[in-house]
Each structure stands twice: as structure tokens, then as C-alpha cells.
Design an enzyme around this catalytic site. Structure first.
Site, mmCIF file in Angstrom:
data_model
loop_
_atom_site.group_PDB
_atom_site.id
_atom_site.type_symbol
_atom_site.label_atom_id
_atom_site.label_comp_id
_atom_site.label_asym_id
_atom_site.label_seq_id
_atom_site.Cartn_x
_atom_site.Cartn_y
_atom_site.Cartn_z
ATOM 1 N N HIS A 69 0.835 -1.199 0.000
ATOM 2 C CA HIS A 69 0.000 0.000 0.000
ATOM 3 C C HIS A 69 0.877 1.259 0.000
ATOM 4 O O HIS A 69 1.572 1.530 0.974
ATOM 5 C CB HIS A 69 -0.878 -0.047 1.256
ATOM 6 C CG HIS A 69 -1.874 1.045 1.342
ATOM 7 N ND1 HIS A 69 -1.798 2.046 2.280
ATOM 8 C CD2 HIS A 69 -2.976 1.298 0.597
ATOM 9 C CE1 HIS A 69 -2.826 2.851 2.126
ATOM 10 N NE2 HIS A 69 -3.555 2.428 1.117
ATOM 11 N N ASP B 299 -2.023 5.689 -5.519
ATOM 12 C CA ASP B 299 -3.077 6.644 -5.840
ATOM 13 C C ASP B 299 -2.553 7.525 -6.965
ATOM 14 O O ASP B 299 -1.344 7.783 -7.026
ATOM 15 C CB ASP B 299 -3.381 7.524 -4.624
ATOM 16 C CG ASP B 299 -3.755 6.687 -3.421
ATOM 17 O OD1 ASP B 299 -4.730 5.935 -3.514
ATOM 18 O OD2 ASP B 299 -3.043 6.777 -2.397
ATOM 19 N N HIS C 97 -1.314 10.703 -2.776
ATOM 20 C CA HIS C 97 -2.596 10.432 -2.128
ATOM 21 C C HIS C 97 -3.396 11.706 -1.888
ATOM 22 O O HIS C 97 -4.577 11.792 -2.204
ATOM 23 C CB HIS C 97 -2.356 9.709 -0.795
ATOM 24 C CG HIS C 97 -3.611 9.463 -0.021
ATOM 25 N ND1 HIS C 97 -4.138 10.380 0.870
ATOM 26 C CD2 HIS C 97 -4.460 8.404 0.002
ATOM 27 C CE1 HIS C 97 -5.248 9.901 1.393
ATOM 28 N NE2 HIS C 97 -5.466 8.699 0.889
HETATM 29 O O1 G3P Z 1 -6.076 0.465 -1.248
HETATM 30 C C1 G3P Z 1 -7.199 1.256 -1.042
HETATM 31 C C2 G3P Z 1 -6.885 2.298 -0.026
HETATM 32 O O2 G3P Z 1 -5.657 2.864 -0.365
HETATM 33 C C3 G3P Z 1 -7.934 3.338 0.053
HETATM 34 O O3 G3P Z 1 -7.661 4.327 0.995
HETATM 35 O O4 G3P Z 1 -7.112 6.627 1.582
HETATM 36 O O5 G3P Z 1 -5.340 4.892 1.605
HETATM 37 O O6 G3P Z 1 -6.256 5.700 -0.545
HETATM 38 P P1 G3P Z 1 -6.541 5.430 0.882
HETATM 39 CA CA CA Z 2 -5.125 4.343 -2.105
#
Ligand code: G3P
Ligand code: CA
Length: 235
Positions: A8, A37, A50
Site C-alpha cells: 500500500h 493513488d 494520495h
Molecule cells: O487500497 C485502497 C486504499 O488505499 C484506500 O484508501 O485513503 O489509503 O487511498 P486510501
Molecule cells: Ca489508495
């Protein structure tokens, strides 16, 4: 089947999120997939960030959508985390890294944003240049729908945060509940994408419930926890 481990924002506990260093470490740690992202710059480049602004993760400030790629490149995206200085990571660079390693890339488009549907149109075009295993994701059902119309062969995830509906639209290949929703509805875990599971109890829950893709900030620890949870009749 053990879940596939998805890094992530890269190995983002140990390295600054969304930097090349974070993704390279994730690959060395044996991550099965990488998550990022994406946002559009003022001059139409997709970059891996992000937040709406660069204030938290760089030495600069201001909205990503109001800056050109060259302007973003003047700031350091590594030292806020205590890491080496790092340039903003373009999606092109990350696609190249994933292609070199044959690793699946999970790309999340953020909404609402200034450029609206242009994000998915740019992404769909850009992906044509790569032969790569990609999954498109968003919390926006409209974003997933319009991307699927452009690139029907690319799998999609609809992310869920507050509620996890029982059924999903036909253009959504995988449900993407936060791990907090999986705790609430453990019976629905089979075959889903879950984010973000770093806690050993959550990782064990993902495995027990047949989660297919597990997004984590710590790929190496998560892999170790998954291995610890193996029983002799569960290869
Ligand atoms: O993998 C999905 C997750 O990343 C969604 O939340 O806010 O970390 O982009 P966020
Ligand atoms: Ca994400």
C-alpha cells in the site's frame, strides 16, 4: 489460498509513501502487487500522490492540480519521512518498474477532483502503452464505471469505506472493503480486495475469510504473519 500481498503506497511504513524507494523495497520484500493513488497535474501528467495537496508529504505546499510536473519536481518527497530526498513519482515511472518486475499494479483514482473524468481518460490512454497486469480502483462508482467503458478488459475494484453493500454493479470485478468492514461482515470476505491490514489479527482474519488481495503498509511482516497462520492442510 493465502491472500496476495499488495504493498500500500509501497513499503510505506519503512519508506516515504509513493516514492521509488518505497516500491523498490516492497519488491525486495516479496510483495505480490503494488498499490498507488494517482492525481493529474495542471499539465496533464498522472503522478502518484494520495493527498489533494503536497503539504504533508513534501517540502512544498499547494494543490497537485494547480502545479505542473516540473513544478512538483522542485520539491523533495522523501525527507518528511526521514528518508533520502526523493522526486515526485510519475505513474509512467511506476508502470515501468512494475513491468520490469512483472508485478501487478493496483491504481486508485481519487475523487472528487478538479479534472473529473479526465483522470480515467488519461489513465486508460496511458495503459495502452504497457503490457502489464493492472487493476483500476476507486471509491467513486462513477469513476469505475467510466473506466470500465474505456478499458473493459482491465479488472476493477470498487472501494468501500462507510458501508459495504451486499451486491456490486456488473462493471465491478472485486469489492474493496476497508478491513474495518471485513471485521463487521467476515462472511463476505471471499475473493475481495481489503485495505489496509497491518495488524496481525486483521491479517489472520483476511486469510481465514479467503480475501484475495490484502493491501498492507508492511509487506514483509504481513508475509511473515500469513506464513505463521498456515496450517498443514492449507498450503
Ligand atoms: O487500497 C485502497 C486504499 O488505499 C484506500 O484508501 O485513503 O489509503 O487511498 P486510501
Ligand atoms: Ca489508495
Amino acid at each position: 489460498m493465502s491472500p496476495e500481498v499488495v504493498a500500500h503506497r509501497g513499503a510505506s511504513t519503512r519508506r516515504p509513501e509513493h516514492t521509488l524507494a518505497a516500491y523498490e523495497l516492497a519488491l525486495r520484500q516479496g510483495a505480490d502487487g503494488l498499490e498507488c493513488d494517482v492525481r493529474l497535474t495542471k499539465d496533464g501528467h498522472l503522478v502518484c500522490l494520495h493527498d489533494r495537496t503536497i503539504d504533508r508529504t513534501s517540502t512544498g505546499s499547494g494543490a497537485v492540480s494547480a502545479m505542473t510536473l516540473d513544478e512538483l519536481r522542485r520539491h523533495d518527497f522523501g525527507s518528511w519521512h526521514g528518508g533520502e530526498p526523493a522526486e515526485v513519482l510519475t505513474l509512467d515511472a511506476l508502470l515501468g518498474l512494475a513491468a520490469d518486475h512483472g508485478t501487478r499494479l493496483f491504481i486508485e483514482t481519487k475523487h472528487p477532483v478538479r479534472y473529473g473524468s479526465r483522470v480515467e481518460r488519461t489513465l486508460a490512454d496511458q495503459l495502452k502503452r504497457y503490457r502489464l497486469d493492472v487493476v483500476m480502483m476507486s471509491f467513486s462508482v462513477f469513476a469505475v464505471h467510466r473506466f470500465k467503458k474505456l478499458r473493459p478488459e482491465v479488472p476493477t475494484v470498487l472501494l468501500y469505506d462507510r458501508l459495504w453493500p451486499q451486491t456490486r454493479p456488473r462493471f465491478v470485478d472485486y469489492a474493496g472493503p476497508g478491513v474495518h468492514l471485513l471485521r463487521r461482515h467476515p462472511d463476505r470476505g471471499h475473493g475481495v480486495y481489503t485495505w489496509t491490514a497491518d495488524d496481525p489479527a486483521d491479517i489472520a482474519l483476511c486469510r481465514e475469510r479467503g480475501v484475495r488481495f490484502l493491501a498492507t503498509n508492511n509487506p514483509d511482516e504481513t508475509r511473515a504473519h500469513l506464513a505463521d497462520n498456515l496450517t498443514p492442510d492449507q498450503p
